[in-house]
Design an enzyme around this catalytic site. Structure first.
Site: not given
Length: 632
Positions: A376, A422
């Site tokens: 992450a 995105k």
């Protein structure tokens, strides 16, 4: 005076007053029982019985008060009397009288058994009666608007006439500390309209909320329907937020079952409550078998998603949890939280390091040899990365590559990349780097480590997201700034995202990208207006909403993640699989080499156009933001 105020505020004076009344009731009950026993003639009462009664009644009073204290009869003294309270009072009175009678026998005091029995019955009537009078008084006081401190009291509307609403009304009417008046109740069941709950009228259904909020001068609305589905809750809250009142809600249904509804449990409505998203149904057994007994590493473990992943993983009993983050403050906070919750029951390690430091990453992997890695760690702020493209490339691309290679070298069985919407037809350098990371995963088809990615959209309340920004702007008095009134985004909550990542990771195989269903799109303008309204303010009147124009690299409309024709379903209807074409590892290595040289050449240069052009070449779907938005 200050001491008296403090005692009144905490309810001690109220309890003392009722205890004194209880003493008087015991005294009167015994005397009245003797009076009845001797046919209502005081002169007929034997002098010896009167003397014994006068001698013993102080001991009975002390014993009864002690029993009441032990059985906590004064803890709910000003609450409305329910059947359960009634039963406890009967039991406490019977027990106190049984002990008193036993003491009488021990002291050789021989009262008539009929007098003893009648005295106990009169006590029960008196004890319950005085509390019932308090209930009626509280109902009248709240209904008529008697305000303890005048201007400090608020007018409250309860939405929901079920068990939660009833419990909440009892709590309000039984509190000496909350200066509030419950004015009316709303419920969609027509059969309840016109009836009363503890003196409070059920005035109508949800369509009556604006009318009675205005007529009654409502300051606060409490949503008390914990069983309502997400869409019903959203529809009702959409009506409530238009009133300008402060909105609150009671907790979940399991707390209703456990009887845990209290004034402290009522919380402010959050913006995620307005999304109308149904709770995620998870395959907990698959998640548990995926994590249980395994060593798990979370890179970026101190961030919004990373820290929530750590919380969820800790619940699944890993053999070890390793948190890796460059920012020590965030890592420390999640470390301390997990230590407080699990203590020595969780084997927890924290490493402060950058994923860009290849040698350090290899050293950490060699030490811990994690079975599962959730990656992450990333730079995610679109405008900042537009200004610093080399940093985005070094951290997101090369940092990810170092962690991938270390996982492969030191025996990690599964590597889960946290990706983003995105990366779909990216229009900015951040999205392009995340798409390139997905491409790197696709080059690892023959690796002993399974590499996969989970792609989702915006997360409510995450670091740097619009919700915390809007709240800070509102606290400062505005304006709330949005880039474009037409802009839409997809949102989910942090726990929901982390849980879906875990389940997707449990089912994932190499060369797969898992796409999370983000639900319905949300207009950022609507989101800003809702947050302002939840703050008890009016958009455009109390807080200005200012349009400032799209930021560099920003899309007007995010891609609808469910539109791809190559998505296939999984066992969880919120998770889809996007199959990817395999990319030769040699091709990725060549591109990495070219990127590495370009980053070196850009050091010290103010011109990033070469890097941007190269990323367009590396990621064929990378498009120019202005031309992309113009064509939408």
């Amino acid at each position: 005076m200050e001491l008296i105020k403090r005692l009144r505020k905490t309810g001690v004076l109220s309890r003392i007053a009722v205890a004194i009344l209880d003493c008087l009731i015991i005294l009167a009950s015994g005397g009245f029982a003797l009076f009845v026993r001797f046919e209502f003639s005081i002169g007929a009462i034997e002098r010896g019985l009167l003397e014994e009664w006068y001698t013993f009644v102080p001991l009975q009073i002390i014993l009864t008060i002690l029993v009441f204290i032990i059985m906590r009869m004064y803890r709910f003294v000003w609450n409305s009397v329910s059947a359960a309270d009634f039963g406890r009072m009967v039991l406490a009175t019977a027990l106190a009288n049984a002990l008193s009678y036993s003491l009488e026998l021990g002291l050789h005091i021989h009262h008539s058994r009929s007098v003893v029995f009648m005295s106990m019955c009169f006590q029960m009537v008196g004890f319950i009666g005085i509390r019932f009078i308090v209930r009626v008084y509280n109902g009248i006081r709240h209904r008529m608007g008697c305000r303890v401190d005048g201007d400090n009291s608020v007018n409250v509307m309860i939405v929901g006439a079920g068990q939660a609403g009833r419990m909440l009304i009892r709590e309000y009417q039984g509190s000496e500390q909350i200066h509030a008046r419950i004015c009316c109740i709303i419920d969609d069941d027509p059969s309840k309209w016109g009836s009363y709950i503890d003196g409070i009228k059920i005035v109508g259904g949800r369509e009556e909320i604006p009318h009675f909020a205005r007529v009654e001068g409502i300051d606060q609305i409490i949503f008390a329907i914990p069983t309502a589905d997400a869409r019903t809750q959203r529809d009702i809250l959409d009506i409530c937020k238009e009133t300008g009142c402060r909105l609150k809600k009671v907790p979940g249904i399991y707390q209703i079952v456990n009887g845990e509804i209290s004034l402290d449990s009522v919380k402010d409505i959050q913006v995620e409550d307005l999304l109308g998203r149904d709770p995620v149904k998870l395959d907990t057994e698959a998640m548990k078998s995926f994590i249980n007994g395994k060593s798990v590493m979370v890179t970026g473990g101190g961030g919004s998603i990373g820290s929530e992943l750590c919380r969820q993983i800790a619940k699944l009993s890993p053999s070890q949890l390793i948190i890796l983050d460059i920012y020590e403050n965030n890592a420390y906070e999640i470390q301390q939280e997990l230590i407080r919750q699990y203590g020595s029951g969780l084997d927890l390690s924290v490493e402060i390091a950058s994923v860009r430091d290849k040698d350090k990453i290899y050293e950490i992997f060699e030490e811990y040899r994690p079975d599962v890695v959730f990656h992450a760690a990333a730079h995610k702020h679109v405008p900042l990365m537009e200004h610093c493209p080399s940093e985005a490339i070094k951290n997101n691309i090369f940092g990810t590559w170092h962690v991938m290679r270390a996982a492969e070298k030191f025996g990690t069985s599964k590597f889960v990349e946290i990706s983003t919407d995105k990366a779909v037809n990216p229009t900015n350098i951040m999205g392009a780097t995340k798409r390139f990371c997905e491409m790197m995963l696709m080059s690892k088809k023959d690796s002993p480590t399974e590499f996969c990615a989970v792609r989702f959209g915006n997360v409510l309340g995450s670091n740097g997201s619009v919700v915390p920004l809007f709240k800070k702007q509102i606290e400062a008095g505005g304006p709330v700034t949005i880039t474009d009134k037409r802009i839409i985004r997809y949102f989910m909550t942090i726990p929901e995202a982390a849980q879906l990542v875990l389940e997707a990771g449990s089912m994932a195989h190499s060369n797969q990208i898992y796409v999370l269903d983000m639900g319905e799109p949300v207009k950022i303008l609507d989101l800003a207006e809702n947050i302002i309204k939840l703050s008890g303010l009016q958009p455009g009147k109390d807080i200005e909403i200012k349009e400032i124009g799209l930021r560099p690299g920003e899309k007007l409309y995010e891609e609808l993640l469910m539109s791809s024709g190559i998505l296939s379903k999984t066992s969880n209807k919120k998770i889809f699989v996007e199959e990817q074409e395999e990319i030769p590892e040699a091709e990725i290595l060549a591109k990495l080499d070219e990127l590495d040289k370009a980053v070196d050449c850009s050091e010290g240069s103010q011109d990033d156009s070469m890097l941007i052009d190269l990323m367009h070449k590396m990621v064929p779907t990378y498009k120019d933001a202005k031309s992309y938005n113009a064509g939408r």
